[in-house]
Motif scaffolding. Structure first.
Motif, PDB file in Angstrom:
ATOM      1  N   ARG A   1       0.817  -1.200   0.000  1.00  0.00           N
ATOM      2  CA  ARG A   1       0.000   0.000   0.000  1.00  0.00           C
ATOM      3  C   ARG A   1       0.861   1.265   0.000  1.00  0.00           C
ATOM      4  O   ARG A   1       0.554   2.242  -0.678  1.00  0.00           O
ATOM      5  CB  ARG A   1      -0.895  -0.014   1.245  1.00  0.00           C
ATOM      6  CG  ARG A   1      -1.839   1.143   1.323  1.00  0.00           C
ATOM      7  CD  ARG A   1      -2.905   0.815   2.357  1.00  0.00           C
ATOM      8  NE  ARG A   1      -3.726   1.960   2.616  1.00  0.00           N
ATOM      9  CZ  ARG A   1      -3.436   2.892   3.520  1.00  0.00           C
ATOM     10  NH1 ARG A   1      -2.326   2.820   4.228  1.00  0.00           N
ATOM     11  NH2 ARG A   1      -4.252   3.912   3.692  1.00  0.00           N
TER      12      ARG A   1
ATOM     13  N   ALA B   1       5.296  -6.003  -8.436  1.00  0.00           N
ATOM     14  CA  ALA B   1       6.599  -6.265  -9.057  1.00  0.00           C
ATOM     15  C   ALA B   1       7.699  -5.525  -8.313  1.00  0.00           C
ATOM     16  O   ALA B   1       8.784  -6.074  -8.053  1.00  0.00           O
ATOM     17  CB  ALA B   1       6.564  -5.854 -10.530  1.00  0.00           C
ATOM     18  N   ALA B   2       7.413  -4.265  -7.971  1.00  0.00           N
ATOM     19  CA  ALA B   2       8.441  -3.455  -7.325  1.00  0.00           C
ATOM     20  C   ALA B   2       8.900  -4.039  -5.990  1.00  0.00           C
ATOM     21  O   ALA B   2      10.066  -3.906  -5.611  1.00  0.00           O
ATOM     22  CB  ALA B   2       7.924  -2.026  -7.129  1.00  0.00           C
TER      23      ALA B   2
ATOM     24  N   ILE C   1       6.828  -0.044 -15.372  1.00  0.00           N
ATOM     25  CA  ILE C   1       6.680   0.906 -14.261  1.00  0.00           C
ATOM     26  C   ILE C   1       7.135   0.276 -12.957  1.00  0.00           C
ATOM     27  O   ILE C   1       7.821   0.913 -12.144  1.00  0.00           O
ATOM     28  CB  ILE C   1       5.215   1.394 -14.185  1.00  0.00           C
ATOM     29  CG1 ILE C   1       4.944   2.347 -15.359  1.00  0.00           C
ATOM     30  CG2 ILE C   1       4.921   2.063 -12.851  1.00  0.00           C
ATOM     31  CD1 ILE C   1       3.499   2.760 -15.526  1.00  0.00           C
ATOM     32  N   GLY C   2       6.795  -0.979 -12.770  1.00  0.00           N
ATOM     33  CA  GLY C   2       7.220  -1.666 -11.548  1.00  0.00           C
ATOM     34  C   GLY C   2       8.734  -1.642 -11.390  1.00  0.00           C
ATOM     35  O   GLY C   2       9.261  -1.487 -10.276  1.00  0.00           O
TER      36      GLY C   2
ATOM     37  N   ALA D   1       2.917  -2.251 -17.007  1.00  0.00           N
ATOM     38  CA  ALA D   1       2.965  -2.346 -15.540  1.00  0.00           C
ATOM     39  C   ALA D   1       4.327  -2.864 -15.099  1.00  0.00           C
ATOM     40  O   ALA D   1       4.892  -2.384 -14.097  1.00  0.00           O
ATOM     41  CB  ALA D   1       1.840  -3.247 -15.031  1.00  0.00           C
TER      42      ALA D   1
ATOM     43  N   VAL E   1      -0.631  -3.862 -21.516  1.00  0.00           N
ATOM     44  CA  VAL E   1      -0.746  -3.243 -20.194  1.00  0.00           C
ATOM     45  C   VAL E   1       0.082  -4.011 -19.164  1.00  0.00           C
ATOM     46  O   VAL E   1       0.627  -3.407 -18.231  1.00  0.00           O
ATOM     47  CB  VAL E   1      -2.229  -3.091 -19.786  1.00  0.00           C
ATOM     48  CG1 VAL E   1      -2.899  -4.427 -19.552  1.00  0.00           C
ATOM     49  CG2 VAL E   1      -2.359  -2.192 -18.556  1.00  0.00           C
ATOM     50  N   ALA E   2       0.205  -5.317 -19.354  1.00  0.00           N
ATOM     51  CA  ALA E   2       1.074  -6.082 -18.451  1.00  0.00           C
ATOM     52  C   ALA E   2       2.520  -5.644 -18.630  1.00  0.00           C
ATOM     53  O   ALA E   2       3.265  -5.465 -17.656  1.00  0.00           O
ATOM     54  CB  ALA E   2       0.928  -7.581 -18.728  1.00  0.00           C
TER      55      ALA E   2
ATOM     56  N   GLU F   1      -0.312  -4.081  -9.791  1.00  0.00           N
ATOM     57  CA  GLU F   1       0.610  -5.054 -10.413  1.00  0.00           C
ATOM     58  C   GLU F   1       2.043  -4.510 -10.469  1.00  0.00           C
ATOM     59  O   GLU F   1       3.002  -5.220 -10.186  1.00  0.00           O
ATOM     60  CB  GLU F   1       0.100  -5.403 -11.811  1.00  0.00           C
ATOM     61  CG  GLU F   1       0.940  -6.453 -12.507  1.00  0.00           C
ATOM     62  CD  GLU F   1       0.159  -7.129 -13.639  1.00  0.00           C
ATOM     63  OE1 GLU F   1      -0.979  -7.564 -13.401  1.00  0.00           O
ATOM     64  OE2 GLU F   1       0.706  -7.207 -14.757  1.00  0.00           O
ATOM     65  N   ALA F   2       2.145  -3.222 -10.812  1.00  0.00           N
ATOM     66  CA  ALA F   2       3.478  -2.604 -10.841  1.00  0.00           C
ATOM     67  C   ALA F   2       4.099  -2.607  -9.451  1.00  0.00           C
ATOM     68  O   ALA F   2       5.298  -2.904  -9.282  1.00  0.00           O
ATOM     69  CB  ALA F   2       3.375  -1.174 -11.386  1.00  0.00           C
TER      70      ALA F   2
ATOM     71  N   PRO G   1       0.915   6.563 -12.733  1.00  0.00           N
ATOM     72  CA  PRO G   1       0.633   5.195 -13.188  1.00  0.00           C
ATOM     73  C   PRO G   1      -0.850   4.837 -13.257  1.00  0.00           C
ATOM     74  O   PRO G   1      -1.273   4.221 -14.250  1.00  0.00           O
ATOM     75  CB  PRO G   1       1.409   4.336 -12.177  1.00  0.00           C
ATOM     76  CG  PRO G   1       2.587   5.189 -11.821  1.00  0.00           C
ATOM     77  CD  PRO G   1       2.007   6.584 -11.731  1.00  0.00           C
TER      78      PRO G   1
ATOM     79  N   GLY H   1      -3.533  -2.116 -12.649  1.00  0.00           N
ATOM     80  CA  GLY H   1      -2.206  -2.032 -13.248  1.00  0.00           C
ATOM     81  C   GLY H   1      -1.188  -1.493 -12.255  1.00  0.00           C
ATOM     82  O   GLY H   1      -0.042  -1.955 -12.195  1.00  0.00           O
ATOM     83  N   THR H   2      -1.599  -0.545 -11.466  1.00  0.00           N
ATOM     84  CA  THR H   2      -0.671   0.031 -10.489  1.00  0.00           C
ATOM     85  C   THR H   2      -0.372  -0.959  -9.370  1.00  0.00           C
ATOM     86  O   THR H   2       0.769  -1.060  -8.910  1.00  0.00           O
ATOM     87  CB  THR H   2      -1.256   1.343  -9.939  1.00  0.00           C
ATOM     88  OG1 THR H   2      -1.493   2.205 -11.051  1.00  0.00           O
ATOM     89  CG2 THR H   2      -0.295   2.010  -8.966  1.00  0.00           C
TER      90      THR H   2
ATOM     91  N   LEU I   1      -1.812   3.564 -16.865  1.00  0.00           N
ATOM     92  CA  LEU I   1      -2.142   2.133 -16.978  1.00  0.00           C
ATOM     93  C   LEU I   1      -3.635   1.953 -17.228  1.00  0.00           C
ATOM     94  O   LEU I   1      -4.047   1.005 -17.907  1.00  0.00           O
ATOM     95  CB  LEU I   1      -1.672   1.384 -15.730  1.00  0.00           C
ATOM     96  CG  LEU I   1      -0.134   1.336 -15.583  1.00  0.00           C
ATOM     97  CD1 LEU I   1       0.258   0.785 -14.211  1.00  0.00           C
ATOM     98  CD2 LEU I   1       0.483   0.479 -16.702  1.00  0.00           C
TER      99      LEU I   1
ATOM    100  N   LEU J   1       9.722   1.887  -9.992  1.00  0.00           N
ATOM    101  CA  LEU J   1       9.222   2.399  -8.697  1.00  0.00           C
ATOM    102  C   LEU J   1      10.312   2.287  -7.620  1.00  0.00           C
ATOM    103  O   LEU J   1      11.122   1.367  -7.643  1.00  0.00           O
ATOM    104  CB  LEU J   1       7.969   1.628  -8.270  1.00  0.00           C
ATOM    105  CG  LEU J   1       6.703   1.903  -9.083  1.00  0.00           C
ATOM    106  CD1 LEU J   1       5.543   1.082  -8.561  1.00  0.00           C
ATOM    107  CD2 LEU J   1       6.342   3.372  -9.009  1.00  0.00           C
TER     108      LEU J   1
ATOM    109  N   VAL K   1      -3.723  -7.471 -14.442  1.00  0.00           N
ATOM    110  CA  VAL K   1      -4.328  -6.380 -15.208  1.00  0.00           C
ATOM    111  C   VAL K   1      -4.645  -6.834 -16.630  1.00  0.00           C
ATOM    112  O   VAL K   1      -5.636  -6.402 -17.227  1.00  0.00           O
ATOM    113  CB  VAL K   1      -3.447  -5.111 -15.166  1.00  0.00           C
ATOM    114  CG1 VAL K   1      -2.127  -5.302 -15.907  1.00  0.00           C
ATOM    115  CG2 VAL K   1      -4.219  -3.918 -15.712  1.00  0.00           C
TER     116      VAL K   1
ATOM    117  N   SER L   1      -0.374 -11.987 -15.234  1.00  0.00           N
ATOM    118  CA  SER L   1      -0.713 -10.578 -15.171  1.00  0.00           C
ATOM    119  C   SER L   1      -2.191 -10.411 -14.825  1.00  0.00           C
ATOM    120  O   SER L   1      -3.071 -10.790 -15.602  1.00  0.00           O
ATOM    121  CB  SER L   1      -0.425  -9.897 -16.509  1.00  0.00           C
ATOM    122  OG  SER L   1      -0.994  -8.595 -16.491  1.00  0.00           O
TER     123      SER L   1
END
Lengths: 393, 393, 393, 393
Positions: free
Chosen positions: C323, C371-372, D389-390, D386, D382-383, C367-368, D356, C364-365, D360, D393, C382, C380
């Protein structure tokens, strides 16, 4: 002590106070600009603006202020070296001439007085002398916000006609449109220039130029045309953006659509009548105050006083002090005298979105401030104004 | 004819006119409600509200109108069957009693007059008679918006003290807070109730209850407590939402934060002084109008007139007609007389965000409308008001 | 690095994202509150709200949040000492019972599970056992925002009927109204409670209670009635303010009128269908992410998943970290798990004013951010959500 | 079915999506325009705008759109009959030449390709051939919104230097300023033109021209100067209105002040970095979609792709249908291909206030719409976006 902590009243001669509806309209998010509702709205505005000027002729909307609209009018109709006759009745017609001169237009000023309107007879005399028709245009303002005069636009037209002069008749209604009666077609005006921020009740950033067929004809040979202002390039049957020579001024168009709706809901004749009564209240107030000589309306002839702005000579009273007390102590912003009126006048704007509470609040506050600075005023101006309005209700 | 097409002036005794800054604050998007800036802001408001009431005691914010705040005060301090003494000085203290009665509280009304304040001596007499201390609370309003009286809250406290009566002293400042001086701690008020939409300049939807330690003690045994209003459940050291017994009223909190900033920027003493001058201008206006008997201030004693609202008796003038002309022809909305004043009074609210242009615009418009309907008024009220303000600037 | 500098996306389970039209409506100045357009609007809202609940029964608007609406429902229908049956399916039905208990109502919880809906069969069993009909009411939520379950309201009604139990059937639709199908009359609901800030797209500060004739009958003998909540006092044929037990919540009513217009323009069935598709996209996303076990929808049965909110279990992933990355780095605010879900879940609100760009941007965010932080997710989400939406377009 | 009923996402290449803070700032009432806070704010903007262009040179604010700013640049530096070299890389540099031609400027187009940037070597060759230095200026855009190319502005400067050519170097950054790195002084740009409605996050209606000493020198002999655009007349030490050649564009200045504050709060380098990541996400998406040949980025060289806009070739897919599904079914407005790209491309604007969730959401919705129309796309764009972007971040 300061009593200013309320809704500020700004009674300057433009920008006027914007209606809540207009401000709310302006807050909408950016839309699609290529097609859809924005484009439809744009065309509805182009269809409605001629009604405001009482004309069948088309209008061009400039993304600019009023000076830009001046330039559009000049550059689309004149050539480098052309001569124009400027009818002085204060400051702004001459300013228009000054602006045109930067592009190479020559201008002659028909001198006027500071306290009254253009004299149509003098116009006729000068034009009759111009046997070779060197003057390609005659420039005049309907209302000059410095002097607060309103010129008789129909009478000046009659002067041109009497002199059988073919000059384009160009009128600046920036300060008067939406306040003062204006009949473009009936009065034979060839080009009319206005802007958004006064009687049209829209924040500054839009100019307007209406032009009739005669002006369109002059356009064909004008060599001052530029890419931004050129009428020919702004075809309504092409891509939407060419109407604005680039990106449309979206937020201000939203505001303008709302403001036009408000004008039509009230009815243009009613709008003019309302401004007539409210201006009369200002005149009544100043006349009451003037009993002991402290204040005086600048324009001596009642018929030539503007429905949109009043310039008030202050004689022994310091207008800057009056204005400062109004603003810092009471929350009222007055206009000051400009140009030759600097230091000897103040101005009250009474244009646009205005009703008795707003105007009587302004006049009452001026009266309170006059008392606070010990100004030698006579009777109660605000009482006279209230009586004037009471008689009209 | 209608001259109403300008910014509407609404001069009713609440809601007052909201500042642009407050309305802009309210327009912010919904934020995270669990932590972050909203929660910080919420705590800053809880820290600042006691300053407005001049107290060290805490405040509870209710998501409700003022009637909800009344109910919070009652339900947190009283038991079913408890008796309270209501000090009549118009309409609203009795209404508060009526509301409490639905929950099973009994109340006795100490009768008052329609044209003046609560008599502290009478309070003392009645309380001395209450040897068994059956009255658990004394309820009074600082300002009654029906009569436009302002009661002497400190003097009533002295009456309780003189009678050595232990009743909780509960004061409704809904109409007066932010207009009229109020000193909760100095004056010995145990519970004070207010709402957002008058002197606090925030749209309706928030109530406030301040309570001191004595009231907190009464709370411990109160059996009217409910889940929504209960003070004990609204702990500031728990999850943010418990402060509001559920979802916080986000937009109104944004507005309140801005309004408090405005009050503190001006300074509370200045706010009160400003309202004093502006109320004085209303009184001066009505006195000028009253010369020929047409109009009269309802509250006869100058010291008991409210700084926030004025009830004006109309005698032979039809207040509905006056109000209709003001609203439809001139853009001014007046309050009407309510309750026993129906059909024989109108009211001017002069609370909150108010300065000379707003107030003099209101008075000038009333004067114009009085003229329009041929009312038998004497001198110029708006001139007197302008003079009053001029003397204070 | 932070990429958050754009329009914040707040995907918490209420308040939802407010439409621009609604926010603009809320910004209007305070009007006359005694008669005129505000009063007309107020009555139009009272006429339209029952359509949203699919009922012929009337509605009461509370100036409060949802907890206040809970209290109105309880205090108007029950007596001190009455017993109610609370159908647990997460957190909020029990909270409602807790709130009622402060007023002296006794409640029994029919235990539920955290990962599924109320079991109608269990309800029937328990009610059959209540031979003396001690339970005066059955309380249930349509959607619990903690677990994200949606209960089968019609099925629970059938359980009451099968048990021939006369208890009032009270349903909290705070989180679901305007998202999930709800048929008050068809489903035999006696009292329904909602609030403004979720599917109704209005900032918090309004509650709503619909009640049918059976509930009106219970009201006659209820002894928990208080002055603020009492239905009998809120007569629509009296002064406008009694509808709101005091000053109406003007700005929020302006907002509500606009929001209702938007719901009706779209059509309530379309609104529900839209939320169905968008919720399905969230489910598809979480299922794709869950392949490697990282994430899981809390509600196991597809039919019991809410159309308004999704609680997502995070297993080995730290939901606070997820979050925080979303909020500070990407401009997305997620809801956290509350109560027993604290530290082991996050929540996505998908209620109200929501379309594919908003929801897919949220997913999508997430998901990003997953990943981060190196979360063990599978496919995926999204992409799956976009495919789900694509199939519905 | 339509799922569009949420916050519209407008992803066209300008106007961009305006921040709430900017829109709120624009809603302020009209202030005093002669002195006080507006004038102070105006000067603060003039002081801050050069920072955005990374220059010590002054800026002029035009009340116009970007085309007006083009005209200011031309008319202040050139003479009738002057020749300029226009570096084609799409549509807009040539449009600038077309606009200049109306005023009598001659221009030659150095032909470019539709799918890549201006070739600095070709510029050098052409300028070397211009032995008599007939070209008075070289015109180029940093970003062309039709092709979505970004030119290497520093490299073109080096080409001028290598050719030892004295032409003024004029760059249009209308689409790129505030998105793409731009270093006016370091890169040796003489005149730079921009507008409000893209990376600067202000509604359309303001143009900007920065000019260095070399351009100021050219101004002295320019004969295209007009009253509205003339730099010499816009002295900052005179009356405030001369800065704007008339009434200042008040609302848009309020908006601009807020937008500049936002840019500086984030930091210009961070703004550019953010746009770099987000543009990279678009590129990643299109590359994923392109696997089966359905879609392709127009600009082939990765280094020449704009950080503000992407033109995407659609090959067998009908871009109008794709766009229609996005807009009517999902609430996303895409840009279409213009000029030679009409019917064979669509465009995504990714300029200004963008994060994002917004981007996204756009890409996810395009993906859903591609699926809905059965477009032959490959992997999930979109995957991929994401993931891109991931990683950042």
């Amino acid at each position: 002590m300061s009593l200013a902590h309320g809704r500020p009243m700004v009674a300057i001669p433009g920008p006027s106070i914007m209606p809540d509806r207009v401000m709310a309209a302006m807050a909408r998010p950016m839309p699609n600009i290529y097609d859809g509702p924005l484009v439809d709205m744009s065309h509805s505005i182009l269809a409605d603006l001629p009604k405001v000027a009482r004309t069948e002729s088309p209008v061009f909307i400039t993304v600019s202020n009023g000076h830009g609209a001046w330039e559009m009018a000049i550059s689309n109709t004149l050539c480098r070296g052309d001569k124009v006759l400027v009818l002085e009745s204060g400051r702004f017609a001459v300013n228009w001439g000054d602006l045109a001169a930067v592009s190479g237009v020559k201008f002659e000023v028909l001198a006027g007085t500071e306290r009254g309107p253009v004299d149509p007879a003098a116009v006729e005399v000068r034009l009759r002398e111009d046997i070779d028709h060197e003057f390609k245009a005659v420039l005049v303002v309907q209302t000059d916000t410095a002097t607060s005069v309103t010129n008789d636009i129909a009478a000046v037209r009659r002067a041109l006609d009497a002199a059988k002069h073919p000059a384009l008749y160009m009128v600046d209604c920036i300060a008067s449109l939406g306040c003062e009666r204006f009949e473009m077609d009936e009065w034979g005006v060839d080009v009319m220039v206005a802007a958004s921020q006064k009687g049209l009740m829209v924040p500054p950033g839009l100019g307007f130029v209406w032009r009739n067929d005669k002006a369109a004809k002059a356009h064909e040979t004008a060599d001052l045309r530029t890419g931004y202002w050129d009428w020919s390039l702004r075809r309504q049957d092409e891509a939407h953006y060419v109407i604005y020579s680039g990106t449309p001024p979206i937020s201000l168009l939203f505001a303008l659509r709302e403001a036009l709706d408000m004008l039509f809901e009230e009815g243009l004749d009613n709008v003019w009548a309302r401004h007539g009564v409210l201006a009369g209240a200002v005149h009544a107030a100043v006349e009451a105050w003037s009993i002991r000589g402290g204040l005086e309306l600048n324009i001596t002839g009642a018929m030539a006083r503007s429905a949109a702005v009043s310039t008030i000579l202050t004689h022994e009273i310091d207008p800057d002090r009056l204005r400062r007390v109004c603003e810092t102590e009471a929350g009222l912003t007055l206009g000051l005298g400009i140009g030759s009126f600097d230091g000897r006048a103040f101005r009250i704007g009474h244009m646009g979105h205005l009703n008795p509470p707003m105007l009587l609040g302004t006049l009452g506050t001026v009266e309170a401030a006059l008392a606070a600075i010990g100004a030698p005023v006579g009777g109660s101006g605000v009482a006279a104004a209230a009586a004037h309005i009471g008689a009209a209700l």
